[in-house]
Motif scaffolding. Structure first.
Motif, short mmCIF file in Angstrom:
data_model
loop_
_atom_site.label_atom_id
_atom_site.label_comp_id
_atom_site.label_asym_id
_atom_site.label_seq_id
_atom_site.Cartn_x
_atom_site.Cartn_y
_atom_site.Cartn_z
N ARG A 283 -4.70 -5.69 2.25
CA ARG A 283 -5.23 -6.01 0.74
C ARG A 283 -5.81 -7.59 0.97
O ARG A 283 -5.64 -8.34 1.76
CB ARG A 283 -3.90 -6.36 0.06
CG ARG A 283 -4.26 -6.70 -1.31
CD ARG A 283 -2.74 -7.37 -1.90
NE ARG A 283 -1.73 -6.55 -2.14
CZ ARG A 283 -1.44 -5.57 -2.90
NH1 ARG A 283 -2.25 -5.44 -3.82
NH2 ARG A 283 -0.55 -4.71 -2.89
N GLY A 284 -7.17 -7.24 0.27
CA GLY A 284 -7.97 -8.61 0.16
C GLY A 284 -9.02 -8.93 1.22
O GLY A 284 -9.82 -9.53 1.13
N ARG A 285 -8.58 -8.00 2.12
CA ARG A 285 -9.69 -8.31 3.64
C ARG A 285 -10.38 -6.99 3.83
O ARG A 285 -11.44 -7.08 4.41
CB ARG A 285 -8.76 -8.70 4.63
CG ARG A 285 -8.11 -9.91 4.47
CD ARG A 285 -8.95 -11.18 4.12
NE ARG A 285 -10.33 -11.15 4.88
CZ ARG A 285 -11.20 -11.79 4.67
NH1 ARG A 285 -11.04 -12.80 3.40
NH2 ARG A 285 -12.49 -11.90 5.37
N SER A 286 -9.88 -5.58 3.93
CA SER A 286 -10.37 -4.80 4.44
C SER A 286 -11.79 -4.29 3.76
O SER A 286 -11.59 -4.50 2.50
CB SER A 286 -9.60 -3.34 4.67
OG SER A 286 -8.39 -3.78 5.19
N ARG A 287 -12.78 -3.88 4.14
CA ARG A 287 -14.07 -3.53 3.57
C ARG A 287 -14.44 -2.20 4.03
O ARG A 287 -14.83 -2.33 5.38
CB ARG A 287 -15.16 -4.61 3.47
CG ARG A 287 -14.64 -5.73 2.74
CD ARG A 287 -14.57 -5.62 1.50
NE ARG A 287 -14.46 -6.98 0.67
CZ ARG A 287 -13.38 -7.35 0.45
NH1 ARG A 287 -11.85 -6.83 0.50
NH2 ARG A 287 -13.05 -8.66 -0.12
N THR B 259 -18.91 -5.32 -6.91
CA THR B 259 -18.46 -6.24 -5.85
C THR B 259 -17.75 -5.57 -4.68
O THR B 259 -17.60 -4.19 -4.67
CB THR B 259 -17.17 -7.12 -6.33
OG1 THR B 259 -16.13 -6.32 -6.70
CG2 THR B 259 -17.56 -7.57 -7.80
N GLU B 260 -17.75 -6.27 -3.53
CA GLU B 260 -17.10 -5.73 -2.28
C GLU B 260 -15.76 -5.01 -2.48
O GLU B 260 -15.51 -3.85 -2.29
CB GLU B 260 -17.13 -6.82 -1.04
CG GLU B 260 -18.35 -7.27 -0.55
CD GLU B 260 -18.12 -8.06 0.70
OE1 GLU B 260 -16.93 -8.35 0.95
OE2 GLU B 260 -19.10 -8.22 1.52
N GLU B 261 -15.04 -5.60 -3.31
CA GLU B 261 -13.55 -5.32 -3.65
C GLU B 261 -13.60 -3.79 -4.32
O GLU B 261 -13.23 -2.94 -4.09
CB GLU B 261 -12.64 -6.13 -4.41
CG GLU B 261 -11.22 -5.64 -4.48
CD GLU B 261 -10.57 -5.67 -3.08
OE1 GLU B 261 -9.35 -5.00 -3.07
OE2 GLU B 261 -11.07 -6.61 -2.10
N GLU B 262 -14.54 -3.85 -5.38
CA GLU B 262 -14.77 -2.63 -6.18
C GLU B 262 -15.12 -1.39 -5.52
O GLU B 262 -14.73 -0.26 -5.67
CB GLU B 262 -15.72 -2.87 -7.47
CG GLU B 262 -14.95 -3.90 -8.37
CD GLU B 262 -16.10 -4.27 -9.49
OE1 GLU B 262 -15.72 -4.67 -10.60
OE2 GLU B 262 -17.28 -4.22 -9.03
N GLY C 165 -12.80 -1.97 -1.12
CA GLY C 165 -11.35 -2.73 -0.98
C GLY C 165 -10.42 -1.86 -0.50
O GLY C 165 -10.36 -0.50 -0.95
#
Length: 539
Positions: free
Chosen positions: A207-211, A229-232, A235
């Protein structure tokens, strides 16, 4: 079996000189390895701010406590990122090796993301391909700890892009071969590297780190105008809730590694007990410490390789095969921790009788399913009129054919010189030994620098003489240049950097390393994974 009576004199001046030289080389190997660790550890503050563990901390948590880890190719890429060896950082941007996870012996491949964000360094791709090959051949589950910036675009080479596809192909092959691929994606896994994650059987995202995406926000905007965004875009929450790429959502690095260990713990996989029945054995009668002084500092000086066998064989017992025939080629049987091994080594160049004996011995080992260990210490096959008349090419070819076609695991250890076609006959890297290691003093070349220089100088001098003018200064300059060119490429600090072995080991660790890889080979022979027509696909 007969006991080897050692003639080594540890108190002698020559032994002490050999020992000091070997210790110096070991220290040099360790200093390069330590440089890579220190370079990665220098990123600690940045990792801690992100709530992350350093790569080797992740590895430590993944491995079963107190179990051995056999690191593979720690010197990969040495001197290829920069020619200044005082600044070069080896390892290829990857930490790889064989270790135990939840009782299962696995191949582990971890991005060293403390160095250039885990971008592949020189020889990094070759290292990945090698460890995947080892996993396939030895039927080992494959565990990845991924956090990589991918390829270094400033050092882009089209051949690396094309060859890089082989690493993804191998992930599919591992899965189809019934060898689970378990991946914790700790950070970036983008562009082509997204398939490093996507081609796994079990995927854990943090969570919050994987891309994981094929195109990051900058490239996406440039290519399509879309803003995300990267998360969207890629993530962990999106991939575990929407795309289905991820199977498990971890809260942090520790949690991700916990899940990986639990996945492996749940597998109905042999954990070695049934494959490794207890066998009684006695340790060697001579100390492993004495291996430091066995090999001369000058590879042209003779050495009795039985002295090496005496310090790695159970009880220092050795049953020699054909002792009085082709005696410069030593063949025979001994045991390591109760398990039989056939050995071929060199007390001199390989002559027709030695090649014939080795061929016979290899075939006999295949008949009895005995693995073969090659202790390389040869200047090559014998040359000269008498040997040509004796069929050295014919008999050497038979030996090479036997090495090529052997049906048992073959393990190669470069202990001294490995020159010319002797490298081939002694199962050099080109003949795909199951494992291949080097001692720090080992030298590999088509021939010695002085021999190469002498050959070329003689040819050039004859050509000059035919033209009526011999330039001795030019010949001497040529001689020096050739010697430097050959000598600079024959050491392990060049060969191991180019993945021409699986690593450089301390001679004192030889028995432990051989015991480990022989066990890996035995388990592979006994294991029958559930092969499939296709690899496991994402939903």
């Amino acid at each position: 079996m007969a006991l080897i009576e050692s003639n080594l004199s540890p108190g002698s001046e020559s032994f002490q000189a050999n020992r000091a030289h070997m210790l110096q080389l070991i220290e040099r190997v360790r200093s390069y390895e330590m440089r890579a660790r220190q370079k990665s550890t220098a990123s600690r503050e940045r990792f801690e701010k992100r709530g992350q563990l350093l790569p080797r901390e992740r590895l430590s948590l993944l491995l079963d406590p107190g179990t051995p880890f056999l690191e593979i190719a720690s010197l990969a890429g040495l001197g290829m990122d920069t020619p200044d060896l005082d600044k070069s950082v080896p390892g290829g941007g990857i930490i790889s090796g064989i270790g135990y996870v939840s009782g299962i012996r696995c191949m582990i491949n971890a991005s060293d993301s403390g160095i250039d964000a885990g971008a592949l360094q020189p020889m990094g791709l070759d290292k990945v391909l090698r460890v995947q090959e080892l996993a396939l051949e030895n039927k080992l589950p494959y565990v990845q700890l991924v956090e990589s910036a991918g390829a270094n675009l400033l050092a882009y080479r089209v051949e690396d892009f094309v060859r890089g596809g082989s690493s993804f192909r191998n992930l599919a092959r591992l899965s189809a071969a019934g060898l689970p691929v378990v991946t914790v994606t700790h950070g970036s896994s983008t562009a082509g590297g997204a398939y490093q994650t996507g081609l796994s059987d079990y995927i854990i995202l943090v969570r919050g780190r994987s891309r994981a995406f094929l195109a990051g926000p900058p490239l996406l905007k440039a290519a399509t105008g879309e803003i995300a965004t990267e998360e969207e875009l890629g993530g962990a929450v999106m991939h575990t809730h929407i795309s289905g790429l991820g199977d498990y959502l971890a809260e942090d690095d520790r949690d991700g590694i916990r899940i990986a260990r639990e996945i492996l713990a749940q597998l109905d996989w042999d954990r070695g007990q049934a494959l490794k029945p207890a066998r009684s054995w006695q340790p060697p009668r001579y100390a492993a410490e004495e291996l430091l002084g066995v090999m001369p500092t000058d590879h042209k000086r003779p050495v009795d390789m039985r002295e090496v066998i005496a310090r790695i064989a159970d009880g220092s017992e050795f049953l020699e095969f054909g002792e009085n025939y082709g005696s410069a080629t030593v063949c025979g049987h001994f045991k390591i921790e109760g398990w039989p091994v056939g050995v071929i080594t060199n007390n001199g160049p390989i002559d027709p009788a030695g090649a014939t004996k080795a061929t016979h011995f290899i075939q006999a080992c295949c008949q009895s399913k005995t693995p073969i260990l090659y202790l390389n210490n040869t200047t090559g096959f014998m040359v000269g009129r008498i040997y040509e008349e004796g069929g050295i090419i014919k008999h050497g070819s038979k030996m090479i054919q036997a090495v090529t076609s052997a049906t048992v695991p073959q393990i190669t250890l470069y202990c001294g010189a490995s020159f010319g076609a002797g490298n081939y006959g002694m199962c050099g890297r080109g003949f795909h030994p199951r494992f291949c290691f080097s001692w720090p003093n080992a030298k590999t070349a088509v021939m010695g620098g002085e021999q190469a220089a002498g050959t070329m100088v003689n040819v050039t001098e004859a050509a000059m003489a035919r033209k009526g003018q011999v330039d001795h200064a030019k010949l001497e300059a040529m001689r020096s240049q050739i010697i430097e060119r050959f000598d600079s490429q024959m050491s392990v600090f060049t060969t191991s950097a180019r993945l021409l072995d699986d690593g450089v080991i301390d001679p004192r660790d030889t028995r432990a390393v051989l015991s480990t890889v022989l066990a890996v080979c035995r388990e592979a022979e006994a294991r029958e994974p559930q092969k499939m027509q296709f690899s496991v696909a994402r939903p």
